[in-house]
Design a protein around this motif. Structure first.
Motif, PDB file in Angstrom:
ATOM      1  N   TYR A  32       1.023  -1.130   0.093  1.00 11.17           N
ATOM      2  CA  TYR A  32      -0.048  -0.026  -0.118  1.00 11.17           C
ATOM      3  C   TYR A  32       0.726   1.269  -0.035  1.00 11.17           C
ATOM      4  O   TYR A  32       1.646   1.140   0.923  1.00 11.17           O
ATOM      5  N   TYR A  36       0.986  12.014   0.533  1.00 11.33           N
ATOM      6  CA  TYR A  36       0.429  13.023   1.441  1.00 11.33           C
ATOM      7  C   TYR A  36       0.836  14.330   1.129  1.00 11.33           C
ATOM      8  O   TYR A  36       1.959  14.399   0.466  1.00 11.33           O
ATOM      9  N   ARG A  51      -2.554   0.440  -4.824  1.00 13.63           N
ATOM     10  CA  ARG A  51      -2.328  -0.834  -3.814  1.00 13.63           C
ATOM     11  C   ARG A  51      -1.339  -1.695  -4.986  1.00 13.63           C
ATOM     12  O   ARG A  51      -1.529  -1.375  -6.215  1.00 13.63           O
ATOM     13  N   TYR A  97      -1.072  -3.950   8.648  1.00 14.76           N
ATOM     14  CA  TYR A  97      -0.745  -3.119   9.490  1.00 14.76           C
ATOM     15  C   TYR A  97      -1.035  -1.592   8.763  1.00 14.76           C
ATOM     16  O   TYR A  97      -0.952  -1.471   7.781  1.00 14.76           O
ATOM     17  N   SER A  98      -1.467  -0.807   9.814  1.00 18.29           N
ATOM     18  CA  SER A  98      -1.823   0.663   9.353  1.00 18.29           C
ATOM     19  C   SER A  98      -0.452   1.393   9.394  1.00 18.29           C
ATOM     20  O   SER A  98      -0.386   2.545   8.901  1.00 18.29           O
ATOM     21  N   LEU A 100       2.838   3.239   8.627  1.00 18.51           N
ATOM     22  CA  LEU A 100       3.533   3.882   7.383  1.00 18.51           C
ATOM     23  C   LEU A 100       4.817   4.107   7.562  1.00 18.51           C
ATOM     24  O   LEU A 100       5.065   4.928   8.710  1.00 18.51           O
TER      25      LEU A 100
ATOM     26  N   SER B  31      -8.238   2.421  14.958  1.00 20.35           N
ATOM     27  CA  SER B  31      -6.863   2.566  15.114  1.00 20.35           C
ATOM     28  C   SER B  31      -6.264   3.978  15.226  1.00 20.35           C
ATOM     29  O   SER B  31      -6.833   4.906  14.449  1.00 20.35           O
ATOM     30  N   ALA B  94      -7.423   5.502  11.655  1.00 21.23           N
ATOM     31  CA  ALA B  94      -7.587   4.491  10.555  1.00 21.23           C
ATOM     32  C   ALA B  94      -8.907   3.835  10.936  1.00 21.23           C
ATOM     33  O   ALA B  94      -9.197   3.384  12.026  1.00 21.23           O
ATOM     34  N   GLY B  96      -8.908   0.512  10.824  1.00 25.51           N
ATOM     35  CA  GLY B  96      -8.322  -0.545  11.577  1.00 25.51           C
ATOM     36  C   GLY B  96      -8.452  -1.867  11.364  1.00 25.51           C
ATOM     37  O   GLY B  96      -8.209  -2.978  11.883  1.00 25.51           O
ATOM     38  N   ASN B 101      -6.197   0.112   5.126  1.00 26.84           N
ATOM     39  CA  ASN B 101      -5.604   0.978   6.523  1.00 26.84           C
ATOM     40  C   ASN B 101      -5.214   2.501   5.946  1.00 26.84           C
ATOM     41  O   ASN B 101      -4.153   2.681   6.104  1.00 26.84           O
ATOM     42  N   ILE B 102      -6.297   2.999   5.487  1.00 24.83           N
ATOM     43  CA  ILE B 102      -6.051   4.480   5.236  1.00 24.83           C
ATOM     44  C   ILE B 102      -6.020   5.330   6.434  1.00 24.83           C
ATOM     45  O   ILE B 102      -6.803   5.122   7.309  1.00 24.83           O
ATOM     46  N   GLN B 103      -4.965   5.918   6.430  1.00 26.17           N
ATOM     47  CA  GLN B 103      -4.762   7.043   7.640  1.00 26.17           C
ATOM     48  C   GLN B 103      -4.942   8.471   7.454  1.00 26.17           C
ATOM     49  O   GLN B 103      -4.714   8.848   6.319  1.00 26.17           O
TER      50      GLN B 103
END
Lengths: 112, 114
Positions: A32, A36, A51, A97-98, A100, B31, B94, B96, B101-103
């Motif tokens: 992913y 930003y 993705r 996992y979130s 980054l 999250s 996010a 979660g 998993n977009i923050q």
């Protein structure tokens, strides 16, 4: 762990020109890749993401391309405008996992 | 829908003190991640909380800690502040779910250590 490198660190263009920012990543498991935009005094704002099952994605003047084999991805901004001036960050994350991992950022300056 | 809210926006502390920063995520997000942003190191991951449990941790000393409450709000604490802790601290929330998993980031808390 993952390492993301971003180039160039600064980029100056004339209004109407195109801008390209490039990133490479080290972990082949990453799937992913968001981009930003951060303006002065603000937090990073997501502008586009891609993705690993997609090679290219476009949203109006902004496009992102991904080359999984070479482990690099790029942001393309066409017909730049002064309001595009900001710091742009690329990032990568692995499945599940979130978290980054960010590149160091590119300061884009668009002159009228 | 309200975005990610961080308080306070600015803080000035002296070396040796401790500080607590707060983050309210987007409604429905479970999250919460924290990042430190400095000119030299860029954006570095501190830790992530999901459903009140720390799910992932970055490479920071134990002086940096956090927690998450049952309403998903999160706090981070830095004890025994050092000059090098001066930074913009960003919180991101996010969905979660692990898949999408977009923050989404808040505006940050600017901490200055004197």
């Amino acid at each position: 762990g993952e390492n993301v490198e971003q180039h160039p660190s600064t980029l100056s263009v004339q209004e109407g020109d195109s801008a390209v920012i490039k990133c490479t990543y080290s972990d082949s498991a990453s799937n992913y890749f968001p981009w930003y935009k951060q303006e002065l005094g603000k937090g990073p704002q997501l502008i586009i993401d891609i993705r690993s099952n997609v090679g290219e994605k476009k949203d109006q003047r902004i496009a992102v391309t991904l080359n999984k084999t070479a482990k690099h991805f790029s942001l393309h901004i066409t017909e730049t405008q002064p309001e595009d001036s900001a710091v742009y960050f690329c990032a990568a994350s692995i499945p599940g996992y979130s978290t980054l991992t960010f590149g160091k950022g590119t300061m884009l300056l668009v002159s009228p | 829908k309200a975005g990610v809210t961080q308080t306070p926006r600015y803080l000035i502390k002296t070396r040796g003190q401790q500080v607590t920063l707060s983050c309210s995520p987007i409604s429905g997000h479970r999250s919460v991640s924290w990042y430190q942003q400095t000119p030299g190191q860029g954006l570095q991951f501190l830790f992530e909380y999901f459903s009140e449990t720390q799910r992932n941790k970055g490479n920071f000393p134990g002086r940096f800690s956090g927690r998450q409450f049952s309403n998903s709000r999160s706090e981070m604490n830095v004890s025994t502040l050092e000059l090098g802790d001066s930074a913009l601290y960003l919180c991101a929330s996010a969905g979660g779910g692990g898949g999408k998993n977009i923050q989404y980031f808040g505006a940050g808390t600017r901490l200055s250590v004197l």
